[in-house]
Write an enzyme that holds these catalytic residues in place. Sequence first.
Site, PDB file in Angstrom:
ATOM      1  NE  ARG A  37     -31.264  28.545  24.815  1.00 18.55           N
ATOM      2  CZ  ARG A  37     -31.985  28.739  23.727  1.00 18.55           C
ATOM      3  NH1 ARG A  37     -31.905  27.878  22.729  1.00 18.55           N
ATOM      4  NH2 ARG A  37     -32.795  29.777  23.618  1.00 18.55           N
ATOM      5  CG  HIS A  67     -40.835  22.627  26.311  1.00 22.08           C
ATOM      6  ND1 HIS A  67     -39.793  22.306  25.462  1.00 22.08           N
ATOM      7  CD2 HIS A  67     -41.661  23.440  25.602  1.00 22.08           C
ATOM      8  CE1 HIS A  67     -39.988  22.903  24.299  1.00 22.08           C
ATOM      9  NE2 HIS A  67     -41.110  23.597  24.349  1.00 22.08           N
ATOM     10  CE1 TYR A  70     -37.406  25.897  23.411  1.00 23.46           C
ATOM     11  CE2 TYR A  70     -35.863  27.285  24.612  1.00 23.46           C
ATOM     12  CZ  TYR A  70     -37.157  26.981  24.235  1.00 23.46           C
ATOM     13  OH  TYR A  70     -38.196  27.749  24.670  1.00 23.46           O
ATOM     14  CG  HIS A 107     -39.263  22.856  19.769  1.00 24.19           C
ATOM     15  ND1 HIS A 107     -38.541  24.042  19.798  1.00 24.19           N
ATOM     16  CD2 HIS A 107     -40.387  23.083  20.503  1.00 24.19           C
ATOM     17  CE1 HIS A 107     -39.197  24.934  20.518  1.00 24.19           C
ATOM     18  NE2 HIS A 107     -40.308  24.374  20.972  1.00 24.19           N
ATOM     19  CD  GLU A 142     -43.820  23.983  20.743  1.00 21.10           C
ATOM     20  OE1 GLU A 142     -43.811  25.214  20.651  1.00 21.10           O
ATOM     21  OE2 GLU A 142     -43.188  23.354  21.621  1.00 21.10           O
ATOM     22  CG  ASP A 176     -46.311  28.195  20.092  1.00 22.46           C
ATOM     23  OD1 ASP A 176     -46.616  29.303  19.604  1.00 22.46           O
ATOM     24  OD2 ASP A 176     -45.522  28.057  21.046  1.00 22.46           O
ATOM     25  CG  HIS A 179     -44.350  28.033  17.269  1.00 19.63           C
ATOM     26  ND1 HIS A 179     -43.854  26.911  17.900  1.00 19.63           N
ATOM     27  CD2 HIS A 179     -43.643  29.088  17.765  1.00 19.63           C
ATOM     28  CE1 HIS A 179     -42.891  27.262  18.740  1.00 19.63           C
ATOM     29  NE2 HIS A 179     -42.751  28.582  18.674  1.00 19.63           N
ATOM     30  CG  HIS A 211     -46.886  25.989  23.902  1.00 13.61           C
ATOM     31  ND1 HIS A 211     -45.762  25.485  23.292  1.00 13.61           N
ATOM     32  CD2 HIS A 211     -46.962  25.353  25.098  1.00 13.61           C
ATOM     33  CE1 HIS A 211     -45.183  24.585  24.077  1.00 13.61           C
ATOM     34  NE2 HIS A 211     -45.911  24.491  25.183  1.00 13.61           N
ATOM     35  CG  ASP A 224     -40.445  30.644  17.400  1.00 15.71           C
ATOM     36  OD1 ASP A 224     -41.320  31.057  18.181  1.00 15.71           O
ATOM     37  OD2 ASP A 224     -39.680  29.697  17.672  1.00 15.71           O
ATOM     38  CG  HIS A 226     -43.271  33.087  21.870  1.00 13.30           C
ATOM     39  ND1 HIS A 226     -43.404  32.058  22.776  1.00 13.30           N
ATOM     40  CD2 HIS A 226     -43.105  32.484  20.669  1.00 13.30           C
ATOM     41  CE1 HIS A 226     -43.317  30.902  22.154  1.00 13.30           C
ATOM     42  NE2 HIS A 226     -43.128  31.137  20.876  1.00 13.30           N
ATOM     43  CD  GLU A 256     -44.071  27.943  25.215  1.00  8.12           C
ATOM     44  OE1 GLU A 256     -43.474  26.908  25.506  1.00  8.12           O
ATOM     45  OE2 GLU A 256     -44.285  28.286  24.022  1.00  8.12           O
TER      46      GLU A 256
END
Length: 280
Positions: A37, A67, A70, A107, A142, A176, A179, A211, A224, A226, A256
Amino acid sequence: MLKIGCHLSCSKGYLAMGREAVKIGANTFQFFTRNPRGGRAKELDLADIGEYLAFAKEHEIGQILAHAPYTLNACAKDDSLRHFAYETMCDDLSRLAHVPGCMYNFHPGSHVKQGAMTGISYIADMLNRIGEQGFSTTILLETMAGKGSEVGRNFEELRAIIDKVEDTGRLGVCLDTCHVFDGGYDIAGDLEGVLNEFDAVIGLERLKAVHVNDSKNPLGSRKDRHEKIGEGQIGLDAFAKIVTHPSLRRLPFYLETPNDLPGYQKEIELLRAMVSQQTR
């Protein structure tokens, strides 16, 4: 052997992540480069990296995946936010130069009502400026579920980014499963057709990682969310086909799913068993 791992916390360093991976039967893993974050990355610990590299060689840990947080939005409307994304990625990539073979996934971003083509141009521009720095790490775009104004909601948008990047030698794609399923690609009912479409639009040679996640929502939901393997809308039969498919089985897979370490261990064992059954 199937290259499979999960997302681990980088807070204790590379060696700790390597030990956790081995403990749960993984032979690769993914991690955030910093707080997902936002915030600064931890001070680089070259001694820890050196110990990890020796440990990884001893325990045959394969290609790992970093990764990006975000908070990065390479196609934000605000210039300062795009600049933040560029500087953060440069910082991450300079650090990853000390971890040979590690890839970097991000992303693509959200165009925030500017339109997909404007977003695509901004993302490509950032990747071109990053390319001028001479970083050695492979960068992965991604595939996204398509919620809101996400860029990368279909293969064509990723292809459009790639086409605008001047040096694509170290540019790939991470697929992913949640996704693409939420984005409308029926990997449960027509995996072969989806991979053929990916090959026609992007090229399977660009696919560098997967992913592997089930989805809480139905095909084309653009949500989205998971889910654990076999407990969502994609289902166990589809994952058996995914991890054993000739075009995918040699790629690294990264879980994930909403899990703790014992849960990840069970999923790793489950997916490995699928491969074992197929090769008997």
